[in-house]
Design an enzyme around this catalytic site. Structure first.
Site, PDB file in Angstrom:
ATOM      1  N   ALA A   1      -2.178   5.761   1.594  1.00 41.47           N
ATOM      2  CA  ALA A   1      -3.347   4.878   1.670  1.00 41.47           C
ATOM      3  C   ALA A   1      -3.415   4.229   3.046  1.00 41.47           C
ATOM      4  O   ALA A   1      -2.403   4.022   3.715  1.00 41.47           O
ATOM      5  CB  ALA A   1      -3.280   3.808   0.593  1.00 41.47           C
TER       6      ALA A   1
ATOM      7  N   ARG B   1      -4.809   5.029  -8.377  1.00 42.90           N
ATOM      8  CA  ARG B   1      -4.318   6.359  -8.785  1.00 42.90           C
ATOM      9  C   ARG B   1      -4.451   6.552 -10.288  1.00 42.90           C
ATOM     10  O   ARG B   1      -4.776   7.647 -10.769  1.00 42.90           O
ATOM     11  CB  ARG B   1      -2.855   6.531  -8.379  1.00 42.90           C
ATOM     12  CG  ARG B   1      -2.645   6.809  -6.903  1.00 42.90           C
ATOM     13  CD  ARG B   1      -1.180   7.074  -6.615  1.00 42.90           C
ATOM     14  NE  ARG B   1      -0.372   5.869  -6.672  1.00 42.90           N
ATOM     15  CZ  ARG B   1       0.909   5.828  -7.041  1.00 42.90           C
ATOM     16  NH1 ARG B   1       1.516   6.921  -7.451  1.00 42.90           N
ATOM     17  NH2 ARG B   1       1.562   4.681  -7.041  1.00 42.90           N
TER      18      ARG B   1
ATOM     19  N   LEU C   1       0.847  -1.196   0.000  1.00 45.67           N
ATOM     20  CA  LEU C   1       0.000   0.000   0.000  1.00 45.67           C
ATOM     21  C   LEU C   1       0.880   1.241   0.000  1.00 45.67           C
ATOM     22  O   LEU C   1       1.896   1.291   0.700  1.00 45.67           O
ATOM     23  CB  LEU C   1      -0.897   0.029   1.240  1.00 45.67           C
ATOM     24  CG  LEU C   1      -2.247  -0.679   1.183  1.00 45.67           C
ATOM     25  CD1 LEU C   1      -2.931  -0.572   2.542  1.00 45.67           C
ATOM     26  CD2 LEU C   1      -3.140  -0.099   0.101  1.00 45.67           C
ATOM     27  N   ASP C   2       0.492   2.269  -0.768  1.00 50.35           N
ATOM     28  CA  ASP C   2       1.203   3.537  -0.750  1.00 50.35           C
ATOM     29  C   ASP C   2       1.120   4.161   0.636  1.00 50.35           C
ATOM     30  O   ASP C   2       0.146   3.926   1.371  1.00 50.35           O
ATOM     31  CB  ASP C   2       0.608   4.505  -1.770  1.00 50.35           C
ATOM     32  CG  ASP C   2       0.860   4.062  -3.209  1.00 50.35           C
ATOM     33  OD1 ASP C   2       1.862   3.372  -3.449  1.00 50.35           O
ATOM     34  OD2 ASP C   2       0.043   4.425  -4.084  1.00 50.35           O
ATOM     35  N   PRO C   3       2.097   4.976   1.030  1.00 48.27           N
ATOM     36  CA  PRO C   3       2.058   5.615   2.357  1.00 48.27           C
ATOM     37  C   PRO C   3       0.770   6.383   2.628  1.00 48.27           C
ATOM     38  O   PRO C   3       0.259   6.366   3.753  1.00 48.27           O
ATOM     39  CB  PRO C   3       3.270   6.553   2.317  1.00 48.27           C
ATOM     40  CG  PRO C   3       4.227   5.880   1.381  1.00 48.27           C
ATOM     41  CD  PRO C   3       3.374   5.255   0.324  1.00 48.27           C
TER      42      PRO C   3
END
Length: 290
Positions: free
Chosen positions: A41, A174, A37-39
């Site tokens: 998120a 995204r 997961l992206d930071p």
């Protein structure tokens, strides 16, 4: 230890940060995660504990998200963490047009991943190349969107859309935000993202890091048994003698009306590992119990 932690990843933490924290809290060396997961998120980050790290490759790949897409803005990273490329108010945006555009993200679609992503091109991460200012052609990939549902719509100079998305592995939300903005000719970026399901785990059953700390202090923490996340794989049960030999790496004759990957159990319903059933033979692939 053998099991999984269904972690609710906090905002501004990397997946690696979470693994490091869990490793420290549990005093456990073997810790891994599924589905980065992206930071920015939050939400479900399945974490494997101990020997369960060997099962990460068998977890189901489908995921689900709740995303907020902001129109009128385009950024370098396709979310609000990046630099703004364009910002143009669009207060007259027609919601019917947004619904029509959103309906295009269904089934198998071609998607260009964000330039700030972990995908490798010629052995280098895209985000490393992007940070160096290097321009590379990001190859398209085919991803699958199973279902989308518009949850809310907010008018304004920079209108926002809340949408639920169920999708297959490798889908970038995204990129959906960016492409929706391109279709509407307004620009679009991801304003917020929560992963509500991943690899057989759901947000409603997840633990925060604070929850984990409290359960460890009160000695009430119990990891999820591997079976919870492996229900999509058929199972077979071996007699005691055969189970022991299989755990020692021996192939076992087994005739069933299907083939492929299977969960292997002993008569006491203990998960021994994962095998491959092929041509009437059960081949050990991942043995958990020796």
């Amino acid at each position: 230890m053998l099991g999984f932690l269904n972690l609710n990843k906090p905002f501004d933490w990397t997946s690696h940060d979470c693994v490091a924290r869990v490793r420290k809290l549990l005093r456990l060396k073997r810790v891994g995660h599924a589905g980065t997961l992206d930071p920015a998120a939050t939400g479900v980050l399945p974490i494997a504990l101990g020997r369960a790290t060997r099962l990460l490759q068998y977890l189901p790949e489908n995921k689900a998200y709740k995303a907020t897409i902001r129109l009128g803005v385009q950024t370098t990273t396709d979310d609000l963490q990046g630099e703004i490329i364009t910002s143009q108010p669009c207060p007259g945006m027609n919601f019917a047009d947004v619904k029509t555009a959103m309906s295009q993200f269904q089934g198998k679609i071609e998607q260009i991943p964000p330039i700030y992503s972990a995908i490798q091109v010629d052995g280098k991460r895209l985000y490393d190349l992007a940070r160096k200012g290097e321009i590379v052609e990001v190859p398209k990939r085919t991803v699958e969107i199973f279902h989308t549902e518009i949850l809310d719509w907010r008018d304004g100079d920079f209108p926002e859309l809340d949408v639920a998305i169920a999708c297959g592995s490798g889908t970038y939300i995204r990129a959906i935000a960016r492409d929706l903005g391109a279709i509407l000719e307004t620009g679009g970026t991801l304003a917020a993202l929560v992963r509500t399901a991943s690899s057989g785990f759901n947000l409603t059953d997840s633990l925060t890091l604070t929850d984990l700390e409290i359960q460890l202090q009160t000695e009430t923490f119990q990891p999820s048994i591997p079976d919870v996340a492996l229900q999509h794989i058929p199972s077979v049960t071996l007699p005691d003698i055969s189970a022991q030999k299989w755990c020692q790496g021996q192939k076992m004759p087994l005739t069933l009306d299907f083939s492929g990957i299977v969960r292997v159990y002993d008569p006491e319903a203990c998960l021994l590992g994962i095998g491959k059933l092929q041509d009437g033979v059960l081949i050990p692939t991942t043995v958990l119990k020796t």
